[in-house]
Design an enzyme around this catalytic site. Structure first.
Site, PDB file in Angstrom:
ATOM      1  N   TYR A  51       0.841  -1.204   0.000  1.00  6.79           N
ATOM      2  CA  TYR A  51       0.000   0.000   0.000  1.00  6.79           C
ATOM      3  C   TYR A  51       0.870   1.246   0.000  1.00  6.79           C
ATOM      4  CZ  TYR A  51      -3.642  -3.217   1.791  1.00  6.79           C
ATOM      5  OH  TYR A  51      -4.508  -4.257   1.988  1.00  6.79           O
ATOM      6  N   GLY A 217     -23.704   3.424   1.778  1.00  2.40           N
ATOM      7  CA  GLY A 217     -24.922   4.166   1.466  1.00  2.40           C
ATOM      8  C   GLY A 217     -24.685   5.517   0.840  1.00  2.40           C
TER       9      GLY A 217
END
Length: 327
Positions: A51, A217
């Site tokens: 990463y 969401g």
């Protein structure tokens, strides 16, 4: 708190993913998220040596360096649990004995620590005899540089072979699996990995717990994801089945006064074999929903409703991507 497999690693029921450190979060933002996570009871932080090498101008190890700079200013290292992975850094590709040893030493140096609490083989390396890799990880434990071993992105057959070789060679066996698993990507995990984890007593710490942010969401249509860092990964979920899962998360969340992300994480925790999901936060605001998900308990009706809603959307098959190696 939850023990990871047959170990003494007792963790908060949410692991903080570090793939955002140095990618979508700069050093200051990453430090704020880390401090807030620990202040609210968090214990394990998960990263990887690769990463974030996929970012233009990055070379890998950025996340570990940021984690190391944060750890350097604290005196509670013994209370924290650090997990990282070998095999994806551009300078230490693969899982030969030489690469594993060099990768571990480089990770320790970047983070400024003496021991990695949980060290994963990031993904299988078919170009190296598995026995060589198993011995290399065993040597790290015996040298004190690693406490426990984990496997990420391994097929069940290769996990079984690793376990067999561990016993045959007399080296420490893995205690944990890190599979890709969430409400819109339920298989092959549920059919093939979960039974193995239960049978072998392995802890399960699923990554991409929020499906690259889809289950948070914040996206209600593909148009909402345009321009987002993970747009390419989120786009696959905007099907009628995936949107049905989102609708159910919003319905349950509205009734409980919780964010969809919290409900999605609580669903993962309802799975008996799951020790703790891994999720990342770009900032402290996003972290609050993750921490709520670590404490929220769904009733049977809510779990059943999510199971039914995701029966279709949960059939998305995962394709490996560097950016999604951790959530």
């Amino acid at each position: 708190m939850n023990l990871v497999g047959a170990s003494d690693l007792d963790i908060f029921p949410l692991v903080l993913g570090g793939n955002t450190f140095g990618w979508t979060s700069d050093e200051a933002e990453s430090h704020e998220v880390l401090s807030a996570f620990v202040a609210e009871g968090g214990t394990m932080i998960d990263t990887a040596d690769g990463y974030s090498h996929w970012v233009p101008g990055h070379s890998g190890g950025e996340s570990e360096r940021i984690l190391g700079s944060w750890l350097a200013g604290r005196d509670d290292r013994d209370d924290l649990l650090i997990a990282t992975k070998a095999g994806s850094h551009p300078e230490y590709r693969g899982l030969s004995a030489r690469s594993v040893k060099a990768a571990a030493e480089a990770s320790l140096g970047r983070m400024g620590i003496d021991t990695i609490d949980l060290y994963y083989a990031h993904r299988d390396d078919p170009t190296v005899l598995l026995e060589e890799t198993v011995r290399a990880f065993g040597d790290l434990v015996q040298s004190g540089k690693v406490r426990y071993i984990g496997l990420s992105n391994y097929s069940p057959d290769r996990v079984r072979e690793w376990l067999r070789l561990s016993a045959e060679l007399g080296v420490p066996r893995p205690i944990a699996l890190q599979p890709h698993y969430n409400l819109v990507a339920r298989n092959p995990y549920e059919d093939r990995v979960a039974p193995l984890a239960l049978a072998e007593g392995l802890g399960v710490l699923p990554y991409s717990a929020l499906a690259s942010g889809f289950l948070s969401g914040k996206y209600r249509s593909a148009a909402d994801a345009v321009g987002a860092e993970r747009a390419a990964h989120v786009s696959r979920f905007f099907s009628p089945a995936g949107l049905a899962v989102l609708d159910e998360l919003h319905r349950i969340g509205s009734r409980l006064g919780e964010e969809p992300a919290s409900v999605a994480l609580a669903w993962l925790r309802s799975r008996g074999e799951v020790t703790a999901p891994i999720a990342s936060a770009r900032n402290v605001v996003q972290l609050s929903a993750l921490m709520a998900g670590a404490r929220l308990k769904l009733n049977r009706e809510d779990v059943r409703a999510l199971n039914e809603a995701s029966a279709e959307g949960g059939m998305v098959q995962y394709e490996d991507a560097q950016q999604e190696d951790a959530p």
